[in-house]
Design a protein around this motif. Structure first.
Motif, PDB file in Angstrom:
ATOM      1  N   LEU A   1      56.400  53.094  83.724  1.00  0.00           N
ATOM      2  CA  LEU A   1      56.350  53.102  85.173  1.00  0.00           C
ATOM      3  C   LEU A   1      56.287  54.506  85.736  1.00  0.00           C
ATOM      4  CD1 LEU A   1      58.959  50.360  86.081  1.00  0.00           C
ATOM      5  CD2 LEU A   1      56.478  50.225  86.170  1.00  0.00           C
ATOM      6  N   GLY A   2      56.698  55.488  84.936  1.00  0.00           N
ATOM      7  CA  GLY A   2      56.715  56.843  85.449  1.00  0.00           C
ATOM      8  C   GLY A   2      57.769  57.046  86.514  1.00  0.00           C
ATOM      9  N   ARG A   3      58.823  56.312  86.439  1.00  0.00           N
ATOM     10  CA  ARG A   3      59.943  56.527  87.357  1.00  0.00           C
ATOM     11  C   ARG A   3      61.242  56.226  86.627  1.00  0.00           C
ATOM     12  NH1 ARG A   3      62.424  51.914  88.135  1.00  0.00           N
ATOM     13  NH2 ARG A   3      61.405  49.965  88.721  1.00  0.00           N
ATOM     14  N   GLY A   4      62.334  56.757  87.157  1.00  0.00           N
ATOM     15  CA  GLY A   4      63.631  56.494  86.538  1.00  0.00           C
ATOM     16  C   GLY A   4      64.068  55.061  86.803  1.00  0.00           C
ATOM     17  N   PRO A   5      65.074  54.612  86.046  1.00  0.00           N
ATOM     18  CA  PRO A   5      65.548  53.232  86.236  1.00  0.00           C
ATOM     19  C   PRO A   5      66.353  53.106  87.529  1.00  0.00           C
ATOM     20  CG  PRO A   5      66.872  54.346  84.581  1.00  0.00           C
ATOM     21  CD  PRO A   5      65.823  55.318  85.002  1.00  0.00           C
ATOM     22  N   VAL A   6      66.298  51.945  88.140  1.00  0.00           N
ATOM     23  CA  VAL A   6      67.121  51.669  89.318  1.00  0.00           C
ATOM     24  C   VAL A   6      67.980  50.442  89.020  1.00  0.00           C
ATOM     25  CG1 VAL A   6      65.415  52.625  90.894  1.00  0.00           C
ATOM     26  CG2 VAL A   6      65.380  50.195  90.387  1.00  0.00           C
ATOM     27  N   ALA A   7      68.952  50.216  89.896  1.00  0.00           N
ATOM     28  CA  ALA A   7      69.908  49.127  89.651  1.00  0.00           C
ATOM     29  C   ALA A   7      69.215  47.800  89.390  1.00  0.00           C
ATOM     30  CB  ALA A   7      70.864  49.017  90.838  1.00  0.00           C
TER      31      ALA A   7
ATOM     32  N   LEU B   1      65.887  51.015  74.049  1.00  0.00           N
ATOM     33  CA  LEU B   1      64.481  51.296  73.802  1.00  0.00           C
ATOM     34  C   LEU B   1      63.602  50.636  74.861  1.00  0.00           C
ATOM     35  CD1 LEU B   1      62.234  52.471  72.178  1.00  0.00           C
ATOM     36  CD2 LEU B   1      62.491  50.668  70.494  1.00  0.00           C
ATOM     37  N   ALA B   2      63.949  49.406  75.212  1.00  0.00           N
ATOM     38  CA  ALA B   2      63.172  48.713  76.254  1.00  0.00           C
ATOM     39  C   ALA B   2      63.217  49.494  77.561  1.00  0.00           C
ATOM     40  CB  ALA B   2      63.715  47.300  76.459  1.00  0.00           C
ATOM     41  N   LYS B   3      64.396  50.017  77.878  1.00  0.00           N
ATOM     42  CA  LYS B   3      64.515  50.760  79.129  1.00  0.00           C
ATOM     43  C   LYS B   3      63.685  52.032  79.085  1.00  0.00           C
ATOM     44  CE  LYS B   3      68.434  51.159  81.624  1.00  0.00           C
ATOM     45  NZ  LYS B   3      69.719  51.737  82.098  1.00  0.00           N
ATOM     46  N   LYS B   4      63.732  52.715  77.970  1.00  0.00           N
ATOM     47  CA  LYS B   4      62.944  53.946  77.860  1.00  0.00           C
ATOM     48  C   LYS B   4      61.454  53.648  77.977  1.00  0.00           C
ATOM     49  CE  LYS B   4      66.654  56.292  76.491  1.00  0.00           C
ATOM     50  NZ  LYS B   4      67.311  57.379  77.156  1.00  0.00           N
ATOM     51  N   LEU B   5      61.037  52.536  77.360  1.00  0.00           N
ATOM     52  CA  LEU B   5      59.627  52.155  77.455  1.00  0.00           C
ATOM     53  C   LEU B   5      59.268  51.856  78.900  1.00  0.00           C
ATOM     54  CD1 LEU B   5      59.349  49.877  74.304  1.00  0.00           C
ATOM     55  CD2 LEU B   5      57.966  51.907  74.752  1.00  0.00           C
ATOM     56  N   MET B   6      60.168  51.196  79.596  1.00  0.00           N
ATOM     57  CA  MET B   6      59.919  50.882  80.985  1.00  0.00           C
ATOM     58  C   MET B   6      59.794  52.146  81.826  1.00  0.00           C
ATOM     59  SD  MET B   6      62.301  48.981  83.765  1.00  0.00           S
ATOM     60  CE  MET B   6      63.106  50.532  84.070  1.00  0.00           C
ATOM     61  N   VAL B   7      60.727  53.055  81.625  1.00  0.00           N
ATOM     62  CA  VAL B   7      60.686  54.312  82.374  1.00  0.00           C
ATOM     63  C   VAL B   7      59.380  55.046  82.094  1.00  0.00           C
ATOM     64  CG1 VAL B   7      61.712  56.615  82.484  1.00  0.00           C
ATOM     65  CG2 VAL B   7      63.165  54.595  82.598  1.00  0.00           C
ATOM     66  N   TYR B   8      58.995  55.069  80.842  1.00  0.00           N
ATOM     67  CA  TYR B   8      57.743  55.726  80.458  1.00  0.00           C
ATOM     68  C   TYR B   8      56.554  55.029  81.119  1.00  0.00           C
ATOM     69  CZ  TYR B   8      53.838  57.264  77.595  1.00  0.00           C
ATOM     70  OH  TYR B   8      52.626  57.760  77.173  1.00  0.00           O
TER      71      TYR B   8
END
Lengths: 439, 388
Positions: free
Chosen positions: B340-346, B331-338
């Motif tokens: 920031l408006g970008r996909g996750p990176v390493a 959920l934290a990652k999805k919130l971050m992606v949302y």
């Protein structure tokens, strides 16, 4: 020429129309004396086709129309059924699944789209856009992109392929899909009611104002660009290209939109899919007729569409059905969907044939490519694609025949042949190996 | 920045009318790159080092994250004075408390849970009750649950396990609940099996086909959406699901899928996905409770690789509760992606782990939402390399 405006035709209750015969005096002066120009339309069907009901048994002029193509009987002499054409770019070439998006991307480009759902999409230039760049400058709109399903330009739509590939068939550069319009009413208003009720003076001033607006934002964009990183810079350059294209269009001589028999403004087809498609075909016909544009594309649905055709007695999703596993019941339902789309095509051909133009009809001066980038939705193959060529392209296509080409003949050979007929000096397109002969 | 636009308005007004001048200025503003894009500058475009975004850029990021709109006066004033970063915590709280945060709930829930697809859902009306009222209520139910968990300071896991939900008369009828009248959604005790997202009809509908459920889609949804552990795409040639019936004896959907999973190439992924979907089989293709599937008994047990088994939606919930860290992290990652408006990176992975560690084993939903704004990724940027 008389100053008839659209208002003259549409006087009365909102949406009421008067059917008036097309008067020669309303045609742009040029058309009355010259040969009508060639128009081209490319129509995309998702998920392949049930081939046994599509491919005629016999080759040549004397072939029977199979069940799916029966609705085209009245236009048989303007119809060329093409068998054997192949879209190699749509094959996976080791990229794995995502066939629908890939095939959608390859359909008019012949390229092998890069497998990504990120920002680094890469395809090719589509044949309609090559045409738009060549013959587009002669018309107010270089090309028209239409569809029925909303587009998504980002995100993962098909096993790692970007939604840009499945939502668009027109690509003006390898990295720029050309977004389609899906609301018939909005397109109609934008194309045919723009500048409604303005005098030529007023319209000229409005165009000056628009040009000034574009100047200001373009300057602003240039200032910003220098302070951006490379990746962002490219995005901004796409924006600047779009602004420049708009500027060019403003500079064109104002084309009178009031020509031609009026068409009822579409009522914004909510829910009735057939109605939606026909209104889009109306717009194509009207755009061609008024010479607003000579190049158009139409996606009957996005690649991989899982639309339900309940009104045909086919409630299952189209995509799910297309994985028929050789179940005859499922294949019969697929065939119903195919036939429905062909019926809509017949409607379009009827519309085009009803417009008298020069020494024939609009259909005589048009070429419509109608087909899918997938052959059988279960096998996901891309050879011997279902492709129809309708219209006679001003006499450049014989019509009334079923032509079968050698295995692996590129679909792009057809596109090259069309480019050449449109006067484009090209010797290749996509993966073509020469222009298709015998048309 | 503003001057060019003001000059434009003046020049156009000179050529026409005052209103036309105003219109031109507005038009320009609305198609300006500053309006269409969130412009963030890199003072040294050639350098790949991260640098903090400016105060104004931070204000824009914050406002679009939590309000889906531009900063308000107060945010801008703080940015003007260079005091936004220092007062960030307070501002985040203020934005979350503001009614405009409802847009965040609507946008994030629609995207995260894939409920946007509800708009295109077309269940077969010959088999299932379906109307626009139901579609709308389904969407709102999940949004209201998310909002309640957010505003009431509840743990993020309550999204999986809440003892309540929100229904209007239409949705109540769909769930077999009596005593609810009227079109307004209101909080009720969750009917059996329904507490939390896994029992929400909207989720269950977007993970189905028009004529039947899809345990595969549901399993994929759980893996993708809840656990951020999506199955890899199918291998070449693996697209079709042969649905041939044995004419002599009709097969249940589960039996048909079993056959397919016997192929080792498919089993690799399906053994992970299908059991999760089987756990939800008592919900039909529009999320209504059912005891039978077209006359055949329902088997909603799931057996995962590694031996773990569970039964029904309650069992599935229990299994997921045991993976609470994965759920919170996803959920934290999805919130971050949302946000920031970008996909996750390493580079994000370490930051997310650190955030989860700092928040402890049962983080509040609000803590996760706020936590995103503290990430380096939210407060800094760097020049992206040019593309290939």
């Amino acid at each position: 020429m008389s100053e008839l405006t659209r208002r003259t035709f549409l006087r009365g209750a909102a949406g009421a129309t008067l059917g008036l015969p097309l008067l020669e005096s309303l045609l742009p002066a040029a058309r009355a004396s010259e040969r009508p120009p060639l128009r081209l339309l490319f129509v995309f069907l998702p998920n392949g086709v049930h081939m046994p009901a599509w491919t005629p048994e016999r080759v040549g002029g004397d072939f029977a129309l199979p069940p799916t193509l029966e609705p085209l009987a009245p236009y048989r002499r303007q119809l060329t059924v093409l068998s054997g054409l192949t879209l190699d770019g749509a094959r996976d070439h080791g990229d794995g699944p995502g066939d629908h998006a890939r095939a959608g991307g390859a359909f008019l480009t012949g390229a092998h789209p890069r497998k990504t759902d990120g920002a680094d999409i890469h395809n090719g230039v589509s044949v309609d856009q090559v045409l738009a760049q060549a013959i587009g400058p002669a018309t107010p709109l270089p090309s028209l992109e239409l569809g029925c399903d909303p587009s998504a330009q980002g995100g993962n739509c098909d096993s790692g392929y970007s939604c840009a590939y499945s939502s668009n068939i027109a690509w003006s550069s390898p990295t720029t899909p050309v977004a389609k319009e899906i609301d018939p009413r909005a397109v109609f208003e934008r194309l045919f009611l723009d500048g409604e009720g303005l005098t030529p003076d007023q319209r000229a001033r409005r165009d000056r104002q628009r040009a000034s607006v574009l100047d200001v934002v373009l300057e602003d964009a240039k200032r910003v660009r220098g302070r951006l990183g490379q990746g962002d810079r490219r995005k901004l350059e796409e924006y600047m290209d779009a602004v420049r294209a708009l500027e060019k269009r403003l500079g064109k001589p104002q084309r009178r939109r009031s020509e031609g028999p009026p068409v009822a403004p579409p009522t914004g087809a909510a829910g009735d899919y057939g109605e939606h498609i026909r209104r889009m075909y109306d717009i194509v016909r009207l755009a061609f007729q008024t010479d607003t544009t000579r190049v158009a594309t139409f996606m009957t649905a996005n690649a991989g569409s899982n639309r339900s055709y309940r009104f045909l007695g086919v409630p299952e999703g189209h995509h799910d059905l297309s994985h028929h596993g050789r179940d005859p019941e499922r294949q019969a339902k697929l065939q119903r969907i195919n036939r429905f789309q062909v019926e809509q095509l017949a409607y379009l051909l009827g519309q085009l044939a009803a417009v008298e133009e020069g020494r024939g009809t609009l259909l005589d001066h048009t070429l419509v490519v109608f087909g899918s980038a997938i052959r059988d939705g279960d096998a996901h193959d891309h050879h011997d694609l279902p492709v129809l060529l309708c219209g006679r392209g001003g006499g450049s296509v014989q019509g009334g025949r079923h032509l079968r080409f050698a295995q692996e003949t590129p679909l792009c050979n057809l596109y090259l042949a069309l480019l050449q007929r449109a006067g484009v000096r090209a010797t290749s397109f996509g993966d073509s190996r020469g222009a298709l002969e015998g048309l | 920045e503003v001057e060019a636009y003001a000059l434009l308005a003046r020049d156009v007004a000179a050529d026409g009318t005052f209103e036309q001048g105003l219109r031109a200025g507005l038009q320009a503003a609305l198609v300006s790159p500053h309006f269409l894009y969130k412009v963030e500058v890199d003072p040294d475009p050639a350098s790949p080092s991260p640098h903090p975004v400016t105060e104004h850029e931070l204000a824009v990021r914050l406002a679009y994250y939590l309000w889906s709109g531009p900063p308000d006066e107060r945010l801008r004033a703080l940015a003007d004075a260079g005091r936004l970063r220092a007062g960030l915590a307070g501002e985040v709280d203020r934005l979350l408390d503001d009614p405009r945060a409802a847009r965040f709930v609507e946008q994030f829930v629609g995207q995260w849970l894939q409920l946007r697809r509800l708009a295109d859902a077309s269940p077969d009306p010959d088999r299932f009750p379906w109307d626009e009222g139901l579609r709308e209520a389904m969407r709102l139910e999940s949004e209201l649950l998310f909002e309640a968990v957010l505003r009431e300071g509840r743990g993020a896991l309550d999204l999986l396990d809440a003892p309540f939900t929100f229904v209007d008369e239409r949705l109540a009828r769909h769930y077999g609940l009596d005593g609810v009248a009227g079109p307004r959604l209101r909080r009720v005790a969750a009917p059996p099996g329904r507490g939390g997202l896994l029992g929400h009809a909207g989720v269950l509908t977007v993970t189905s086909n028009p004529t039947r459920t899809s345990p595969v889609k549901r399993g994929k949804w759980v893996l993708e959406v809840l656990l951020d552990d999506p199955p890899p795409p199918p291998l070449p040639g693996m697209d079709s699901l042969d649905e041939a019936h044995d004419a002599a004896r009709p097969l249940t959907l589960r039996e048909r899928l079993e056959r397919h999973r016997q192929d080792p190439a498919c089993a690799r992924c399906h053994l992970r996905m299908d059991p999760l979907g089987f756990g939800l089989e008592r919900f039909d293709a529009v999320g209504a409770w059912r005891e039978q599937d077209e006359g055949l008994p329902i088997d909603d047990t799931g057996a995962l690789p590694g031996g773990l088994t569970f039964e029904g939606v309650d069992g599935l919930r229990g299994y997921l509760r045991g993976r609470s860290r994965d759920l919170a992290r996803a959920l934290a990652k999805k919130l971050m992606v949302y946000g920031l408006g970008r996909g996750p990176v390493a580079a994000d992975e370490g930051a997310l782990d650190a955030l989860l560690d700092a928040l402890g084993p049962d983080p509040g939903l609000a803590d996760l939402v706020v936590g995103v704004t503290r990430l380096d990724a939210f407060q800094k940027r760097r020049a992206a390399k040019g593309g290939r």
